[in-house]
Design a protein around this motif. Structure first.
Motif, short mmCIF file in Angstrom:
data_model
loop_
_atom_site.label_atom_id
_atom_site.label_comp_id
_atom_site.label_asym_id
_atom_site.label_seq_id
_atom_site.Cartn_x
_atom_site.Cartn_y
_atom_site.Cartn_z
N GLY A 173 0.82 -1.21 0.00
CA GLY A 173 0.00 0.00 0.00
C GLY A 173 0.86 1.26 0.00
O GLY A 173 2.05 1.23 0.30
N ARG A 174 0.21 2.36 -0.31
CA ARG A 174 0.90 3.65 -0.33
C ARG A 174 0.66 4.39 0.99
O ARG A 174 -0.45 4.42 1.51
CB ARG A 174 0.37 4.51 -1.48
CG ARG A 174 0.46 3.85 -2.85
CD ARG A 174 1.80 4.02 -3.49
NE ARG A 174 1.82 3.47 -4.85
CZ ARG A 174 2.82 3.66 -5.71
NH1 ARG A 174 3.86 4.39 -5.35
NH2 ARG A 174 2.79 3.12 -6.91
N ASN A 175 1.71 4.98 1.55
CA ASN A 175 1.62 5.83 2.73
C ASN A 175 0.98 5.12 3.93
O ASN A 175 0.26 5.72 4.72
CB ASN A 175 0.83 7.11 2.41
CG ASN A 175 1.39 7.85 1.21
OD1 ASN A 175 2.59 8.08 1.11
ND2 ASN A 175 0.52 8.21 0.28
N VAL A 176 1.26 3.84 4.06
CA VAL A 176 0.61 3.04 5.10
C VAL A 176 1.02 3.48 6.50
O VAL A 176 0.21 3.47 7.43
CB VAL A 176 0.94 1.54 4.89
CG1 VAL A 176 0.44 0.70 6.06
CG2 VAL A 176 0.33 1.04 3.60
N PHE A 177 2.26 3.92 6.67
CA PHE A 177 2.77 4.22 8.01
C PHE A 177 2.92 5.72 8.26
O PHE A 177 3.55 6.11 9.25
CB PHE A 177 4.10 3.51 8.22
CG PHE A 177 4.04 2.04 7.89
CD1 PHE A 177 3.33 1.17 8.69
CD2 PHE A 177 4.67 1.54 6.75
CE1 PHE A 177 3.23 -0.18 8.38
CE2 PHE A 177 4.60 0.18 6.44
CZ PHE A 177 3.88 -0.67 7.25
N ASP A 178 2.35 6.55 7.40
CA ASP A 178 2.52 7.99 7.52
C ASP A 178 1.56 8.65 8.51
O ASP A 178 1.86 9.70 9.06
CB ASP A 178 2.34 8.66 6.15
CG ASP A 178 3.47 8.34 5.19
OD1 ASP A 178 4.24 7.41 5.50
OD2 ASP A 178 3.58 8.99 4.15
N ASP A 179 0.39 8.06 8.69
CA ASP A 179 -0.61 8.65 9.56
C ASP A 179 -0.08 8.77 11.00
O ASP A 179 0.51 7.82 11.53
CB ASP A 179 -1.89 7.80 9.54
CG ASP A 179 -3.01 8.42 10.34
OD1 ASP A 179 -3.08 8.14 11.55
OD2 ASP A 179 -3.80 9.18 9.76
N GLU A 180 -0.30 9.93 11.63
CA GLU A 180 0.27 10.17 12.95
C GLU A 180 -0.24 9.18 14.00
O GLU A 180 0.52 8.75 14.88
CB GLU A 180 -0.03 11.60 13.40
CG GLU A 180 0.74 12.67 12.64
CD GLU A 180 0.51 14.05 13.19
OE1 GLU A 180 -0.19 14.17 14.22
OE2 GLU A 180 1.04 15.01 12.62
N SER A 181 -1.52 8.80 13.91
CA SER A 181 -2.05 7.87 14.90
C SER A 181 -1.42 6.49 14.74
O SER A 181 -1.15 5.80 15.74
CB SER A 181 -3.58 7.77 14.76
OG SER A 181 -3.95 7.25 13.50
#
Length: 203
Positions: A173-181
């Motif tokens: 997936g794209r940007n899977v670990f970018d979310d702050e939560s």
């Protein structure tokens, strides 16, 4: 409901950590790494739960643990000591240079590292791995294709003088670990794993 869900995830992780610690206390560290595998399994479950609603590829998230091969003061390699949680479950026993990849970067810098590739094709993404993360062409060919997101978190253990290992996660997936939560949850659980590693291998 969101608070209840978060508490459920944390409770699941605590139960897994306690069970893993109790089992590993009865076995020699060089014989088994089931405790670490239990911890990584809890981390994997938490990340998949948080990303399931908004990332179509959340089901293919993988997680594992790499140890830094001693001597730590002059380390040159890391070794994957447990199979991937998620994916095909393989990978244990492989060794990598400490000078390549997101794992190597996290260990050398002593800080978490997130990879979020925006490459449009597999060829371009692999070119990024060579130019940005130090992989050779042969090393790139040996990697699992299509992993556009990755995160590596160093584990320092008691004293924190040297990095002992690194938690590694990836996904197509794209940007899977970018979310702050998501990032915050991963770092919090990895902090607990750091404590487990200290108790299990250094005390």
């Amino acid at each position: 409901m969101a608070v209840a869900a978060a508490l459920w995830v944390v409770a699941l992780c605590v139960v897994k950590f306690v069970a893993a610690s109790d089992q590993d206390k009865r076995e020699a560290p060089e014989v088994t790494h089931q405790g670490i595998q239990g911890c990584v399994s809890a981390l994997h479950a938490a990340v998949c739960y948080l990303r399931a609603g908004d990332v179509p590829q959340a089901s293919d998230i993988r997680a594992t643990f790499h140890r830094v091969v001693p001597p730590l003061e002059t380390a040159r390699e890391i070794e994957q000591i447990i199979p991937y949680v998620g994916g095909d479950g393989g990978g244990a026993g492989r060794r990598f240079s400490i000078n390549t990849g997101v794992t190597g970067r996290a260990i050398r810098d002593g800080e978490p590292y997130i990879l979020s590739s925006s490459a449009e094709t597999e060829a371009k993404q692999r070119a990024e791995l060579k130019s940005d993360l130090g992989y050779t062409a042969a090393e790139v060919r040996a990697l699992t294709p299509g992993r556009y997101s990755a995160m590596a978190v160093p584990i320092r253990g008691k004293g924190g003088l040297h990095v002992l290992g690194v938690i590694y996660l990836d996904s197509s997936g794209r940007n899977v670990f970018d979310d702050e939560s998501v990032t915050g949850m991963i770092l919090a659980i990895c902090d607990s794993i750091d404590g487990f590693v200290t108790q299990r291998y250094q005390e």
